[in-house]
Scaffold this motif. Structure first.
Motif, PDB file in Angstrom:
ATOM      1  N   SER A 244      57.192  64.374  47.150  1.00  0.00           N
ATOM      2  CA  SER A 244      55.802  64.019  46.867  1.00  0.00           C
ATOM      3  C   SER A 244      55.458  64.177  45.390  1.00  0.00           C
ATOM      4  CB  SER A 244      54.852  64.879  47.705  1.00  0.00           C
ATOM      5  OG  SER A 244      55.094  64.698  49.086  1.00  0.00           O
ATOM      6  N   PHE A 245      56.254  64.990  44.690  1.00  0.00           N
ATOM      7  CA  PHE A 245      56.031  65.184  43.262  1.00  0.00           C
ATOM      8  C   PHE A 245      56.914  64.264  42.418  1.00  0.00           C
ATOM      9  CE2 PHE A 245      53.750  68.756  44.748  1.00  0.00           C
ATOM     10  CZ  PHE A 245      52.995  69.281  43.716  1.00  0.00           C
ATOM     11  N   GLY A 246      57.852  63.538  43.069  1.00  0.00           N
ATOM     12  CA  GLY A 246      58.710  62.604  42.352  1.00  0.00           C
ATOM     13  C   GLY A 246      60.054  63.167  41.962  1.00  0.00           C
ATOM     14  N   ALA A 247      60.568  64.139  42.755  1.00  0.00           N
ATOM     15  CA  ALA A 247      61.866  64.736  42.460  1.00  0.00           C
ATOM     16  C   ALA A 247      62.674  64.839  43.756  1.00  0.00           C
ATOM     17  CB  ALA A 247      61.688  66.104  41.809  1.00  0.00           C
ATOM     18  N   PHE A 248      63.830  65.496  43.670  1.00  0.00           N
ATOM     19  CA  PHE A 248      64.683  65.718  44.838  1.00  0.00           C
ATOM     20  C   PHE A 248      64.934  67.210  44.996  1.00  0.00           C
ATOM     21  CE2 PHE A 248      66.223  61.650  42.972  1.00  0.00           C
ATOM     22  CZ  PHE A 248      65.847  60.792  44.004  1.00  0.00           C
ATOM     23  N   PRO A 347      51.566  64.142  43.372  1.00  0.00           N
ATOM     24  CA  PRO A 347      51.419  63.428  42.091  1.00  0.00           C
ATOM     25  C   PRO A 347      52.167  62.100  42.028  1.00  0.00           C
ATOM     26  CG  PRO A 347      51.793  65.762  41.705  1.00  0.00           C
ATOM     27  CD  PRO A 347      51.993  65.543  43.171  1.00  0.00           C
ATOM     28  N   ALA A 348      53.206  61.923  42.851  1.00  0.00           N
ATOM     29  CA  ALA A 348      53.948  60.656  42.838  1.00  0.00           C
ATOM     30  C   ALA A 348      53.159  59.527  43.483  1.00  0.00           C
ATOM     31  CB  ALA A 348      55.295  60.819  43.549  1.00  0.00           C
ATOM     32  N   GLY A 349      52.014  59.842  44.102  1.00  0.00           N
ATOM     33  CA  GLY A 349      51.166  58.808  44.693  1.00  0.00           C
ATOM     34  C   GLY A 349      51.473  58.558  46.154  1.00  0.00           C
ATOM     35  N   GLU A 350      50.866  57.507  46.690  1.00  0.00           N
ATOM     36  CA  GLU A 350      51.033  57.182  48.110  1.00  0.00           C
ATOM     37  C   GLU A 350      52.348  56.453  48.316  1.00  0.00           C
ATOM     38  OE1 GLU A 350      47.776  55.634  50.248  1.00  0.00           O
ATOM     39  OE2 GLU A 350      46.297  56.918  49.294  1.00  0.00           O
TER      40      GLU A 350
END
Length: 545
Positions: A244-248, A347-350
């Motif tokens: 959800s934050f744009g990482a793994f 923060p990575a959006g929907e």
């Protein structure tokens, strides 16, 4: 990489081989091997939509991931009906779920692996490529019309390309989804939300606000106490938060993350987005909102806390919501209400972070020498990739375990239960019949994937389906020599990321030392790793431009 001489040829003609990837036919059709001696039992004209049936009785060895929730039984209807339809018997080398990955590595390394090796998650196959222990399955997909049809029809080329190695080939037959399916999220006591006059959280910030309110009303509790931390600490929770934050992270930890802005890979465990997800989880722990034992306790301990009203939030998927949590609460807190919620937005959006490919099948190199090799590939194509095979693996036998109405809609037989759909059913689809087994039943079109979903889960999937799918990482395959070097770095790097992530989250190391942690990763060759990854990415891109 299938044979030593062939590996040398690949290295000598690397540019030519990589260029083939860009062709319409691709490397899947680049080599016409002589399979005339490997067709015993195969159908002469097996094509899309055909029922595969071997022309003589055959058996294939298979590594079997034995799930404790539906332990292997030799008398399952699955086995007898599979033999009836295909004339094939599977010789299972059964391994407990908890030991599966270790046992798989030992068997492959010793040259004792069964022919069929399912339940392999990319990039786990990478470790076995350079030794030649597993087949480049892309050389043989012409034997698999159903697999090829779904890849073409569902526009899965980017996902398939992301599996390719330096030789332009791929070594894993992945499970295929027409659309991404995000199953894992969190479950929340909705009756507690109602008592506190709270809405179902939509974002991770909302989750924080909800947990604060739960804590204020129940000061002696940790409102969130989690499971799925063995063998990977925070396996699901860190996974879904970092996504959800744009990482793994967690179950899905990857060393390299592609930055769409710079068009370069960066080290995931040192990235700003990974740091932000760690900071978020640290905040939950430091304020007493997330049980610190979440990262070390057993699943049973987490379930007991939820069942006894000592926690109100827990990681969940569609099955565990019904099979575990609601069943537990029915015995201890019968008025409690629990619901799985759509993955909270960060923060990575929907986004929908689920991949359209999932765990898949490796093929042992020994299988290629079998006189029944072609028949085996046809069998795999039918069972795992045909519409009929996927229906069989999931639903079972029409008239026994399920029925169809005039429109073709499937329903469980009245006496068969699974995931709580027929609570009064005296027989269980998985435990008593062997269907809906994670070794075989995954992937497919939405109608099949969603077939056992309750009405509430269907609504969740509607929400997730409306979100933007995450693009697969671009191909950046290593050469054999690069892979050997990268493997030496990866273990130490992952161990350090895992240990320090937990220390940061639990407050055992202050977040003010993040820059020192990044320096420690660099000392363990994180920058050299990323330099190697970007070199591989540029090389592959240039060869296919």
């Amino acid at each position: 990489m299938f044979r030593t001489s062939r590996r040398a040829a690949i290295l000598a003609a690397g540019a030519l081989m990589l260029t083939l990837v860009a062709c319409d036919t691709g490397p899947d059709e680049s080599e016409a091997e002589d399979l005339s001696g490997n067709r015993t039992g195969a159908m002469a004209d097996y094509k899309l939509g055909d029922q595969f049936k071997a022309t003589e009785a055959l058996s294939f060895s298979m590594l079997y991931n034995n799930h404790p929730s539906y332990a292997l039984k030799d008398d399952w209807l699955f086995w007898s009906e599979l033999s009836k339809r295909t004339n094939v018997k599977l010789e299972n080398v059964a391994v407990p779920l908890s030991d599966y990955e270790q046992k798989r590595s030992l068997l492959i390394g010793a040259g004792d692996a069964p022919f069929i090796i399912p339940k392999t998650y990319h990039p786990q196959e990478d470790a076995f490529v350079s030794s030649g222990a597993i087949l480049p399955v892309s050389d043989y997909v012409d034997l698999m019309p159903n697999f090829k049809d779904k890849v073409a029809k569902w526009n899965l080329k980017p996902e398939i390309d992301s599996l390719r190695q330096q030789d332009g080939k791929y070594y894993l037959l992945p499970g295929l989804h027409e659309r991404p399916w995000q199953d894992y999220s969190i479950a929340v006591r909705t009756d507690v939300l109602q008592q506190l006059n709270l809405q179902v959280p939509k974002t991770w910030d909302d989750v924080y606000t909800m947990l604060k309110a739960m804590k204020a009303a129940n000061p002696s509790t940790y409102p969130f106490s989690d499971r799925w931390s063995k063998p990977t600490p925070g396996g699901n929770l860190i996974n879904i938060v970092t996504a959800s934050f744009g990482a793994f992270g967690g179950w899905n930890y990857q060393h390299a993350k592609f930055n769409e802005g710079t068009k370069k890979f960066e080290y995931n465990g040192a990235s700003d987005t990974y740091k932000q997800s760690v900071e978020y989880l640290h905040k939950l722990v430091s304020e007493g909102l997330l049980d610190p034992e979440s990262f070390i306790q057993s699943d049973d301990q987490a379930r007991q806390k939820l069942a006894n009203g000592k926690s109100f939030v827990i990681s969940s998927n569609a099955q565990t919501l019904v099979n575990d949590y609601r069943a537990d609460l029915a015995k201890t807190l019968p008025t409690a209400k629990l619901a799985k919620i759509p993955l909270p937005v960060g923060p990575a959006g929907e986004i929908n972070p689920a991949s359209r490919t999932e765990n898949g099948i490796m093929i042992s190199k020994k299988a290629r020498e079998s006189k029944n090799f072609v028949a085996m590939m046809q069998f795999i194509d039918w069972l795992w990739y045909s519409d009929a095979g996927q229906e069989f693996a999931k639903w079972g036998v029409e008239g026994t375990t399920f029925t169809k109405d005039g429109s073709g809609k499937r329903s469980l037989a009245s006496d068969v239960n699974v995931v709580g759909l027929n609570p009064s059913g005296t027989k269980h689809l998985q435990k008593d019949f062997g269907f809906y087994n994670g070794v075989f039943a995954y992937g497919g079109n939405p109608e099949l994937v969603n077939g056992f979903f309750s009405a509430e889960e269907q609504e969740i999937q509607k929400v997730m389906g409306a979100r933007k799918p995450v693009a697969p990482q671009p191909p950046a395959p290593f050469t054999d020599e690069e892979r050997e070097q990268a493997t030496l770095w990866e273990t130490a790097l992952k161990d350090h990321v895992t240990q320090m992530t937990l220390k940061f989250i639990l407050g055992q190391r202050p977040l003010s030392e993040w820059n020192a942690y990044v320096a420690e990763l660099k000392a363990k060759n994180s920058q050299q790793y990323i330099d190697l990854k970007n070199k591989a990415y540029e090389r592959f891109k240039k060869a296919n431009s």
